[in-house]
Design a protein around this motif. Sequence first.
Motif, short mmCIF file in Angstrom:
data_model
loop_
_atom_site.label_atom_id
_atom_site.label_comp_id
_atom_site.label_asym_id
_atom_site.label_seq_id
_atom_site.Cartn_x
_atom_site.Cartn_y
_atom_site.Cartn_z
N THR A 264 1.01 4.12 -2.84
CA THR A 264 0.81 5.54 -2.54
C THR A 264 1.95 6.38 -3.09
N ASP B 174 0.84 -1.21 0.00
CA ASP B 174 0.00 0.00 0.00
C ASP B 174 0.87 1.25 0.00
N GLN B 175 1.91 1.23 0.80
CA GLN B 175 2.81 2.38 0.84
C GLN B 175 3.50 2.61 -0.50
N TYR C 211 1.69 9.33 -5.93
CA TYR C 211 2.16 10.69 -5.72
C TYR C 211 3.18 11.10 -6.78
#
Length: 298
Positions: free
Chosen positions: A16, A12-13, A20
Motif C-alpha cells: 500500500t 500488504d502495508q 501511494y
Amino acid sequence: MEASSIRETRGDQLFTVINYCILSLFLITILYPLIYVASASISSSEAVISGRVWLWPVSPTLDGYSAVFKHKLIWSGFANSLFYTAAGTLINVVMTILAAYPLSRKDFYGKNIFMFLFVFTMMFSGGLIPTYLLVKDLGMLNTVWSMLLPGALGVWNMIITRTYFQTTIPEELLEASQLDGCTDFQFIWKIVLPLSGPIIAVITLFYAVGHWNSYFNALIYLKNQNLYPLQLVLRDILVQNEVDLNMLVDVTEQAKREGLRELLKYSLIVVATVPLLIVYPFVQKYFVKGIMIGSLKG
C-alpha cells in the motif's frame, strides 16, 4: 468475519505504501506542468523571463490575459473554434449513429462487406496529397467545409457505437416496435437514442476534443486568417512565435516585447484549455459505462 476486523500483513502495508508513493509521483508529474503554466500566465514578464517562476505566481499581473483578449485573431479564432467544434461534432455524431445502427442489425444484408470497407480505411488511406487534391477538386479549399467534412466519420467511434447498440438494444424490443407499426427511423429516434445516452455522450466528447484541438487541417486547407481556429493561432504564437504587437491595443508600455510574448504563450494555453475543462465534468459519469459496454466484442 467482518472486513474491518481483517488485519493487513506487513507485506500488504508495504504494498500500500509503495502504491501511494508511485501514485503520488505520477500525480506530481502531471500536476506540476499545469500549475506552472497557470502560475506563469499570471506572473510578471520579468519573473517569467528570468526563470523565477517555479510553482507559485511571482509579482501577479493580468497583463498576459489583457493582451490575449485584445488580440483580434484570438477572438476570431475562439469563435471559429466554437463553430467548428459545435457543427463538426453534430455532423460526426449523426454520421456515426447512421452508420453504426444498421451495422448492428443482424438482418442487415451485406453488413460484413461494409464493415470490411470501414476497417480497411483505418489501415490504409490515400495519403495527404490525394486528400488535399480531393478537397481542392470539391471546391472546399479555404472554406469552413474543409474543417467539417473530411473527418465527418470516425471509424473507431462507429465500431464502439455499433457494439454498444448490439449489446444494449435487445432484438425483442425491435420486434415489439415493428408489430406496433414503428418504422426504422422512428425506432432510432424514440427508442435507440434515449437508451444510448452514455455512448452518445462519450463519442460527443471525443469528437469535440478532436475538433477543438485540431489545427493541421486548417494549416493545409485555410489561407484566410479570419477562418483560422484558435489552435492555429496558438500554434503561431507557441511554435513560430509570430505575434504582431501592432495588433495589440493599450498594452502596458512597461511590458517588454519578449516578456509579453512569454505571457501570451502561457495565457493562451490556459484560455484554450478552460472550455474543455468546464465541459468534461458533465460527461465524465458516462465514460465508464459507455466505454466498457461499447468495448465488448460483438
